[in-house]
Design an enzyme around this catalytic site. Structure first.
Site, PDB file in Angstrom:
ATOM      1  N   CYS A   8       0.801  -1.222   0.000  1.00 19.06           N
ATOM      2  CA  CYS A   8       0.000   0.000   0.000  1.00 19.06           C
ATOM      3  C   CYS A   8       0.830   1.265   0.000  1.00 19.06           C
ATOM      4  O   CYS A   8       0.287   2.355  -0.093  1.00 19.06           O
ATOM      5  CB  CYS A   8      -0.937   0.024   1.206  1.00 19.06           C
ATOM      6  SG  CYS A   8      -0.112   0.334   2.776  1.00 19.06           S
ATOM      7  N   GLN A  48      -1.391  -3.600 -24.958  1.00 16.23           N
ATOM      8  CA  GLN A  48      -2.073  -4.038 -26.174  1.00 16.23           C
ATOM      9  C   GLN A  48      -2.218  -2.888 -27.185  1.00 16.23           C
ATOM     10  O   GLN A  48      -3.277  -2.695 -27.780  1.00 16.23           O
ATOM     11  CB  GLN A  48      -3.442  -4.639 -25.836  1.00 16.23           C
ATOM     12  CG  GLN A  48      -3.328  -5.865 -24.943  1.00 16.23           C
ATOM     13  CD  GLN A  48      -4.679  -6.403 -24.499  1.00 16.23           C
ATOM     14  OE1 GLN A  48      -5.677  -5.693 -24.485  1.00 16.23           O
ATOM     15  NE2 GLN A  48      -4.704  -7.684 -24.134  1.00 16.23           N
TER      16      GLN A  48
END
Length: 298
Positions: free
Chosen positions: A130, A275
């Protein structure tokens, strides 16, 4: 047994027995895990003959490049402003157990460096997942002194942004063995890999990159761009701004606070870089597309 990671310290990984399942069949096998151990960061400060030592933070990290992690953490959290504020970083010799010696480091600050002791009293615990917890307010972080990012450049071809994830992954030796690490990679505007660090925590990986640049006297990093694995959080934007990095790209999504901070800092922030697609969330002027002149050519 899998081949051990190349050029990585043995403490960065460990082996474990697993059952690999394929369809309805299971077989015994050996797997490689990314190591995770606590690192205690201590500070030494004060005038000669009156030096004081105290623990600043405990962070869960992948062992390796601990001094770089420490230096980057101190810089991005505002404890130091430059390499000149550090006289040295060492593993603490005065720990109770030998096995803990390489999990405790002490950063020695210059004698004349003033310390905000009340702030240190509110020291924080940092986890690998975190990032920094316990900040008293977002406003306090926004108010931290950051280098001014260059208003123009560096200019980066959109095709270069598309190539960054593959180039980062190809250089991740430990990830290829474990599949369980984040990475932060620094590139030139042309897409040349300059520096990469891995860690179980994305914040630690970035602190290691920034710490390496700090110790090498390379800050501010105005002519670079940064790719981080996973999402782009406010802390990552803030740390990159402290190091003077004008372009931050992330494989995952940015948070709303990250986008707001990037706007404020004058940083170009890209998300969902994968992508052959990505989104630009702030200051798109630095990203160049085919048949479009750079701002300096207009």
């Amino acid at each position: 047994m899998p081949t051990p990671p190349v050029f990585l310290p043995p403490t960065s990984y460990e082996y474990t027995s697993v059952q690999k399942v394929a369809g309805t069949r299971a077989e015994e096998a050996t797997d490689v895990l990314a190591a995770e151990e606590p690192l205690e960061i201590r500070l030494g400060y004060g005038p000669a003959g009156q030096r004081e030592h105290r623990t600043l933070s405990i962070t869960m990290r992948t062992p390796g490049h601990d001094f770089e992690l420490t230096a980057g953490f101190l810089l991005t959290e505002g404890i130091i402003r430059s390499r000149a504020d550090l006289t040295g970083i060492l593993y603490c010799p005065d720990v109770e157990k030998d096995e803990e010696r390489e999990n405790v480091v002490r950063a020695e600050l210059t004698a004349g460096l003033s310390m905000d002791l009340p702030r240190l009293e509110r020291h924080f615990y940092t986890s690998s997942s975190c990032g920094v917890c316990g900040k008293t307010s977002i406003d306090a972080v926004h108010a931290a002194s950051c280098p001014v990012l260059p208003p123009d450049g560096p200019y980066v071809d959109a095709a270069v942004i598309h190539e960054l994830p593959a180039r980062q992954r190809a250089a991740q030796a430990l990830f290829e063995q474990t599949g369980g690490l984040h990475a932060a990679a620094l590139f030139s505007p042309a897409g040349e890999l300059l520096l990469l660090r891995e860690d179980v925590g994305r914040h630690n990986a970035l602190d290691k990159v920034i710490g390496a640049a700090l110790l090498a006297g390379q800050l501010p990093l105005h002519d670079t761009l940064l790719l981080v694995s996973g999402r782009a959080s406010f802390e990552l934007v803030q740390k990159a701004a402290v190091a003077g990095i004008p372009v931050l790209a992330a494989v995952g999504a940015p948070s709303s606070l990250a986008v707001s901070a990037a706007h404020d800092f004058g940083m170009t922030l890209c998300g969902f870089v994968r992508q052959q697609r990505f989104n630009i969330y702030s200051h798109p002027r630095r990203i160049i597309f085919p048949d479009e002149p750079t701002p300096t050519q207009q």
